[in-house]
Scaffold this motif. Structure first.
Motif, PDB file in Angstrom:
ATOM      1  N   SER A 271       0.908  -1.236   0.185  1.00 59.18           N
ATOM      2  CA  SER A 271       0.088  -0.101   0.205  1.00 59.18           C
ATOM      3  C   SER A 271       0.867   1.237   0.068  1.00 59.18           C
ATOM      4  CB  SER A 271      -0.848   0.017   1.151  1.00 59.18           C
ATOM      5  OG  SER A 271      -1.938  -0.831   1.072  1.00 59.18           O
ATOM      6  N   LEU A 272       1.986   1.271   0.732  1.00 60.77           N
ATOM      7  CA  LEU A 272       2.778   2.273   0.861  1.00 60.77           C
ATOM      8  C   LEU A 272       3.423   2.566  -0.577  1.00 60.77           C
ATOM      9  CD1 LEU A 272       4.512   4.476   2.477  1.00 60.77           C
ATOM     10  CD2 LEU A 272       6.006   2.867   3.004  1.00 60.77           C
ATOM     11  N   TRP A 273       4.041   1.518  -1.166  1.00 60.53           N
ATOM     12  CA  TRP A 273       4.624   1.628  -2.617  1.00 60.53           C
ATOM     13  C   TRP A 273       3.466   2.019  -3.641  1.00 60.53           C
ATOM     14  CZ3 TRP A 273       8.312   1.423   0.468  1.00 60.53           C
ATOM     15  CH2 TRP A 273       8.885   0.650   0.997  1.00 60.53           C
ATOM     16  N   VAL A 274       2.545   1.688  -3.725  1.00 58.78           N
ATOM     17  CA  VAL A 274       1.571   2.063  -4.751  1.00 58.78           C
ATOM     18  C   VAL A 274       1.107   3.415  -4.293  1.00 58.78           C
ATOM     19  CG1 VAL A 274      -0.724   1.591  -5.497  1.00 58.78           C
ATOM     20  CG2 VAL A 274       0.756  -0.289  -5.074  1.00 58.78           C
ATOM     21  N   SER A 275       1.098   3.752  -3.182  1.00 60.04           N
ATOM     22  CA  SER A 275       0.783   5.010  -2.762  1.00 60.04           C
ATOM     23  C   SER A 275       1.610   6.212  -3.301  1.00 60.04           C
ATOM     24  CB  SER A 275       0.499   5.238  -1.207  1.00 60.04           C
ATOM     25  OG  SER A 275       0.419   6.850  -0.617  1.00 60.04           O
ATOM     26  N   GLN A 276       2.916   5.807  -3.100  1.00 59.36           N
ATOM     27  CA  GLN A 276       4.012   6.688  -3.445  1.00 59.36           C
ATOM     28  C   GLN A 276       3.991   6.884  -5.204  1.00 59.36           C
ATOM     29  OE1 GLN A 276       7.699   4.807  -1.828  1.00 59.36           O
ATOM     30  NE2 GLN A 276       7.175   5.693   0.187  1.00 59.36           N
ATOM     31  N   LEU A 277       3.643   5.677  -5.636  1.00 60.18           N
ATOM     32  CA  LEU A 277       3.761   5.550  -7.251  1.00 60.18           C
ATOM     33  C   LEU A 277       2.487   6.502  -7.660  1.00 60.18           C
ATOM     34  CD1 LEU A 277       4.541   1.984  -8.119  1.00 60.18           C
ATOM     35  CD2 LEU A 277       5.655   4.062  -9.113  1.00 60.18           C
ATOM     36  N   THR A 278       1.417   6.249  -7.131  1.00 58.06           N
ATOM     37  CA  THR A 278       0.108   6.914  -7.873  1.00 58.06           C
ATOM     38  C   THR A 278      -0.154   8.374  -7.031  1.00 58.06           C
ATOM     39  OG1 THR A 278      -1.111   5.721  -6.080  1.00 58.06           O
ATOM     40  CG2 THR A 278      -0.918   4.699  -8.027  1.00 58.06           C
ATOM     41  N   GLY A 279       0.414   8.698  -6.047  1.00 60.87           N
ATOM     42  CA  GLY A 279      -0.052   9.800  -5.363  1.00 60.87           C
ATOM     43  C   GLY A 279      -1.143   9.870  -4.330  1.00 60.87           C
ATOM     44  N   ASN A 280      -1.777   8.686  -4.452  1.00 57.60           N
ATOM     45  CA  ASN A 280      -2.951   8.412  -3.574  1.00 57.60           C
ATOM     46  C   ASN A 280      -2.538   8.604  -2.139  1.00 57.60           C
ATOM     47  OD1 ASN A 280      -4.562   8.065  -5.950  1.00 57.60           O
ATOM     48  ND2 ASN A 280      -4.463   5.937  -5.845  1.00 57.60           N
ATOM     49  N   PRO A 281      -3.411   8.982  -1.087  1.00 62.81           N
ATOM     50  CA  PRO A 281      -3.060   9.163   0.306  1.00 62.81           C
ATOM     51  C   PRO A 281      -2.877   7.449   0.588  1.00 62.81           C
ATOM     52  CG  PRO A 281      -5.066  10.452  -0.316  1.00 62.81           C
ATOM     53  CD  PRO A 281      -4.646   9.786  -1.482  1.00 62.81           C
ATOM     54  N   TYR A 282      -2.000   7.325   1.552  1.00 70.38           N
ATOM     55  CA  TYR A 282      -1.872   5.823   2.114  1.00 70.38           C
ATOM     56  C   TYR A 282      -2.964   5.312   2.703  1.00 70.38           C
ATOM     57  CZ  TYR A 282       0.871   2.567   4.778  1.00 70.38           C
ATOM     58  OH  TYR A 282       0.995   1.329   5.371  1.00 70.38           O
ATOM     59  N   ILE A 283      -3.805   5.862   3.492  1.00 69.71           N
ATOM     60  CA  ILE A 283      -4.910   5.546   4.074  1.00 69.71           C
ATOM     61  C   ILE A 283      -5.698   4.851   2.976  1.00 69.71           C
ATOM     62  CG2 ILE A 283      -6.736   5.646   5.779  1.00 69.71           C
ATOM     63  CD1 ILE A 283      -4.117   5.267   7.068  1.00 69.71           C
ATOM     64  N   ALA A 284      -6.026   5.704   2.077  1.00 68.95           N
ATOM     65  CA  ALA A 284      -6.892   5.594   0.858  1.00 68.95           C
ATOM     66  C   ALA A 284      -6.422   4.197   0.383  1.00 68.95           C
ATOM     67  CB  ALA A 284      -7.194   6.596   0.106  1.00 68.95           C
ATOM     68  N   GLN A 285      -5.296   4.163   0.233  1.00 63.59           N
ATOM     69  CA  GLN A 285      -4.516   2.866  -0.826  1.00 63.59           C
ATOM     70  C   GLN A 285      -4.746   1.625  -0.103  1.00 63.59           C
ATOM     71  OE1 GLN A 285      -3.577   3.527  -3.787  1.00 63.59           O
ATOM     72  NE2 GLN A 285      -3.621   1.312  -3.867  1.00 63.59           N
ATOM     73  N   ILE A 286      -4.598   1.808   1.265  1.00 58.60           N
ATOM     74  CA  ILE A 286      -4.916   0.579   2.127  1.00 58.60           C
ATOM     75  C   ILE A 286      -6.262   0.205   2.101  1.00 58.60           C
ATOM     76  CG2 ILE A 286      -5.057  -0.204   4.644  1.00 58.60           C
ATOM     77  CD1 ILE A 286      -2.543   1.425   5.374  1.00 58.60           C
ATOM     78  N   ILE A 287      -7.250   0.973   2.134  1.00 60.85           N
ATOM     79  CA  ILE A 287      -8.813   0.527   2.168  1.00 60.85           C
ATOM     80  C   ILE A 287      -8.950   0.083   0.528  1.00 60.85           C
ATOM     81  CG2 ILE A 287     -10.899   1.611   2.005  1.00 60.85           C
ATOM     82  CD1 ILE A 287      -9.946   3.530   3.923  1.00 60.85           C
ATOM     83  N   ALA A 288      -8.188   0.479  -0.462  1.00 61.35           N
ATOM     84  CA  ALA A 288      -8.390   0.226  -1.684  1.00 61.35           C
ATOM     85  C   ALA A 288      -8.009  -1.153  -1.713  1.00 61.35           C
ATOM     86  CB  ALA A 288      -8.059   0.979  -2.782  1.00 61.35           C
ATOM     87  N   ARG A 289      -6.975  -1.687  -1.000  1.00 64.51           N
ATOM     88  CA  ARG A 289      -6.268  -3.000  -1.066  1.00 64.51           C
ATOM     89  C   ARG A 289      -6.941  -4.018  -0.173  1.00 64.51           C
ATOM     90  NH1 ARG A 289      -1.783  -3.734  -3.823  1.00 64.51           N
ATOM     91  NH2 ARG A 289      -1.455  -5.482  -2.444  1.00 64.51           N
TER      92      ARG A 289
END
Length: 184
Positions: A123-141
């Motif tokens: 989630s952290l790596w994808v958040s860094q790649l996409t610029g999406n907020p980390y928490i939003a990325q965790i929820i999406a995963r």
């Protein structure tokens, strides 16, 4: 520290695991920038059950680099994902290497891998790649992680013990590894 690397048979086995990892991750999986469904987890589990963790880390890192050079992914090569590979090898190795394959070990490995490697690190790596907020990325995963977690808990108990026993025996027979002392 790396005496195992002096054994040509061990190096050959490592190369076979690298090839299997690359092939299963690129030809037997579906990968999106933030999701992956495939069979590589089986190869990783067997490898980490029969080879020392330090060798599994080498295989994971080298196969990730070679795989991305030979078969570039749509999102490109992002080195921090290699940290996830190392953490996965450490988790699998800690609970599977020279251990009896039990549902308890499978449950622990699957849970830790889902929480640490998938939810936290990926989630952290994808958040860094996409610029999406980390928490939003965790929820999406969450859906992908749950799907992979259930898949692990269903498939591993069905095949992992048998695959590991066969692989250990064959590797001992060809003197690629020493006969393991299996602990509970």
């Amino acid at each position: 520290m790396f005496d195992e690397l002096k054994n040509t048979r061990t190096l050959t086995v490592m190369a076979i695991f690298m090839a299997l990892t690359i092939l299963t991750s690129h030809f037997f999986s579906i990968t999106f920038i933030d999701k992956s469904f495939g069979l590589t987890f089986i190869i990783t589990a067997v490898m980490c059950s029969v080879l020392p963790t330090k060798l599994c880390i080498i295989v994971a890192l080298v196969s990730d680099v070679i795989g991305n050079l030979v078969f570039p992914t749509p999102g490109g090569f992002y080195p921090p994902f290699m940290i996830t590979k190392v953490v996965t090898a450490i988790i699998y190795g800690k609970f599977l290497y020279n251990k009896k394959i039990t549902f308890k070990n499978i449950f622990i490995v699957s849970t830790l891998n889902a929480l640490i490697a998938s939810m936290i690190l990926n989630s952290l790596w994808v958040s860094q790649l996409t610029g999406n907020p980390y928490i939003a990325q965790i929820i999406a995963r969450i859906p992908t992680t749950i799907t992979n977690y259930v898949k692990d808990l269903v498939i591993f108990p069905l095949i992992l013990d048998r695959l590991v026993r066969i692989t250990r025996k064959k590797l001992v027979d060809i003197k690629a590894i020493e006969k393991p002392v299996i602990s509970g």
